[in-house]
Enzyme design. Structure first.
Site, mmCIF file in Angstrom:
data_model
loop_
_atom_site.group_PDB
_atom_site.id
_atom_site.type_symbol
_atom_site.label_atom_id
_atom_site.label_comp_id
_atom_site.label_asym_id
_atom_site.label_seq_id
_atom_site.Cartn_x
_atom_site.Cartn_y
_atom_site.Cartn_z
ATOM 1 N N TYR A 119 0.887 -1.119 0.036
ATOM 2 C CA TYR A 119 0.023 0.013 0.075
ATOM 3 C C TYR A 119 0.837 1.249 0.131
ATOM 4 O O TYR A 119 1.815 1.471 0.888
ATOM 5 C CB TYR A 119 -0.855 0.039 1.227
ATOM 6 N N GLY A 151 -5.071 5.965 0.124
ATOM 7 C CA GLY A 151 -6.439 6.017 0.605
ATOM 8 C C GLY A 151 -7.293 5.138 -0.142
ATOM 9 O O GLY A 151 -6.917 3.852 -0.273
#
Length: 525
Positions: free
Chosen positions: A71, A78
């Site tokens: 990520y 987000g």
């Protein structure tokens, strides 16, 4: 600051023990010392810690080489975590994060707060879970060493995913973008770095996220709030002792047996501080059997703050010493852990609680001040503590307006006790759908502290006037303990006895600053 003053301050910093980042647990005083420029920062020279930092970076690179998704490194941020970032754009992604978050508003954080932010972010990254290079850690130390202070707007963080927007101003400084304060002036970050022998860095994969996705702003503000609150508890106890003397009150209300019977430690401490200040003072022969609550119950009010500070310290220091970004890279196993350590719930609750305890001190002092100025309740002192005598006495009004001001400041402090942490909003396409509001809570707490210190300044001037008037009325029975006499002398150097009405604003400001800096009060460690 003059060159001589700078040299003297630098010499004092060098003589103080450095705050070492890496492998050691930091305390609030370390952050405050760096914020106030009484300490210097350095990275640990322990080979084991240095190896830990390098292994975290290597583990991240191994994941990328193996084609594993991470990520914020191979994905967007987000809600855009479902968007794959092409390998050709991975190096550009970190700086992109810093740029689109450059949308803060409101007042700028002051210099102490910015230094504390830098220290708290450095402390988190030094835990070794963030996969940042040693060069990035050294760049943060460079900012602290040379007092290059990013201009950080106070507003724009919801406290999860951390303090993204305000921390983007730290990340931007490291890459040479936006404005900073350096050498008491505003300039471009790139110019300040060049002037101090530093260079902008290119953020490696994940480093933008590691800098920004954490709780450094709220934790920094909480550290400063904790330090100011601790001295406020001692101040409220001293003012209670002086108010007791000025009103011919009863020292017996602070007898240790009372506080052994209700054994809250903070309450015991406050009562003991008041007893120590009153030691040697004379008990009025015809005192009321029981004084009003703002005197009799003062240890019970102050004690709540004293006891709260013990667990507030625990939670703030746990946050200082935490890895609070996402994802975390375990340097021991190489595993990538996606989680939510950026959530600032503990800081939010601590600050919401602390501001309530502090505001109660404002209310206590305002009540004591109201007794002092009111001739119906002050046991014979002049109306509004006016020091005027003779033909001009009718046009003098003493501390009437000061009491009005103190009441306004106390009311505003009490208004700010609405908890911020219960006002979670759903943001960022419902990805950040439960957020802490920790930074707002910490900012509120600092505002409550400022207002409470203003009430304290008003109370300090008024009680000094009241004690002087009491001694003028009854010189034969006056017997002020030495510690209180010495402290009132220090107050008088900043604000002498008010014989004829005068504007007290500048004296109130000077006394507030002095009190916020500790006010020459004793303190227990």
């Amino acid at each position: 600051m003059t060159n001589r003053a700078r040299l003297d301050a630098a010499a004092r910093r060098r003589a103080s023990p450095a705050v070492v980042f890496g492998g050691t647990r930091l305390v609030v005083e370390d952050i405050v010392g760096l914020a106030q420029r009484t300490r210097t920062a350095r990275l640990s020279t322990d080979p084991a810690w240095q190896d830990r930092i390098r292994r975290g970076v290597d583990a991240l690179h191994a994941h990328l080489a193996a084609g594993h998704p991470v990520y914020g490194v191979t994905t967007g941020y987000g809600d855009a975590c479902v968007v794959d970032v092409p390998m050709a754009l991975i190096e550009a992604l970190p700086a992109q994060l810093t740029r689109y978050h450059g949308c803060g508003m409101g007042e700028w954080l002051d210099d102490e707060a910015v230094r504390a932010v830098l220290a708290c972010r450095l402390a988190s990254l030094a835990q070794g879970y963030s996969a940042v290079r040693p060069e990035l850690l050294a760049s943060l130390v460079h900012l602290l060493d040379h007092d290059i202070l990013p201009r950080i707007p106070a507003e724009g963080s919801v406290g999860a995913s951390g303090d993204l927007t305000p921390l983007s101003y730290v990340a931007a400084t490291l890459i040479g973008e936006r404005e900073v304060k350096y050498d008491d002036r505003l300039c471009l970050a790139s110019d300040a770095l060049a002037a101090t022998g530093g260079t902008p860095i290119m953020l490696a994969p994940k480093e933008g996220l590691a800098l920004m996705n954490g709780t450094a702003v709220m934790t920094a503000l909480a550290s400063l709030a904790f330090a100011r609150s601790r001295s406020l508890a001692r101040l409220a106890s001293r003012l209670t002792a002086l108010t007791t003397i000025a009103l011919d009150g009863r020292a017996a209300h602070f007898h240790p047996t009372l506080f052994d019977a209700k054994p809250h430690e903070g309450q015991r401490d406050a009562a003991r501080w008041i007893r120590e200040d009153l030691s040697g003072s004379a008990e009025p022969p015809e005192a009321r059997l029981q004084d009003r609550y703002s005197l009799r119950c003062a240890p019970h009010v102050v004690g709540v703050l004293v006891d709260a500070l013990s667990w507030v310290r625990r939670d703030v220091e746990n946050e200082i010493n935490s890895a609070n970004d996402n994802p975390l890279i375990d340097p021991e196993t190489g595993e990538v852990h996606h989680g939510g350590n950026f959530y600032g719930g503990h800081i939010a609750f601590a600050m919401d609680s602390l501001k309530t305890a502090v505001a109660n001190i404002a209310d206590l002092m305002d009540r004591q001040l109201a007794l002092l100025v009111d001739e119906k309740f002050n046991n014979g002192l002049p109306r509004n503590l006016s020091g005027a005598t003779g033909p001009r006495a009718p046009i003098n009004h003493g501390f009437k307006a000061v009491q009005i001001g103190a009441s306004a400041w106390a009311a505003e402090a009490l208004k700010h006790t609405m908890p911020a942490s219960v006002f979670s909003r759903s943001t960022e396409s419902h990805n950040q759908d439960k957020v802490s509001m920790g930074t707002i809570a910490a900012r509120d707490c600092l505002r409550v502290l400022m207002l409470t210190e203003q009430v304290a300044a008003a109370h300090t001037l008024a009680v000094a006037q009241a004690v002087a008037l009491r001694e003028r009325m009854s010189p034969e029975t006056s017997r002020l303990p030495g510690a209180l006499r010495h402290w009132l002398d220090a107050v008088a150097t900043r604000s002498p006895f008010v014989e004829e009405d005068r504007a007290l604003e500048h004296e109130l400001r000077a006394v507030r600053t002095w009190l916020a800096d500790g006010g020459d009060l004793p303190h227990d460690e």
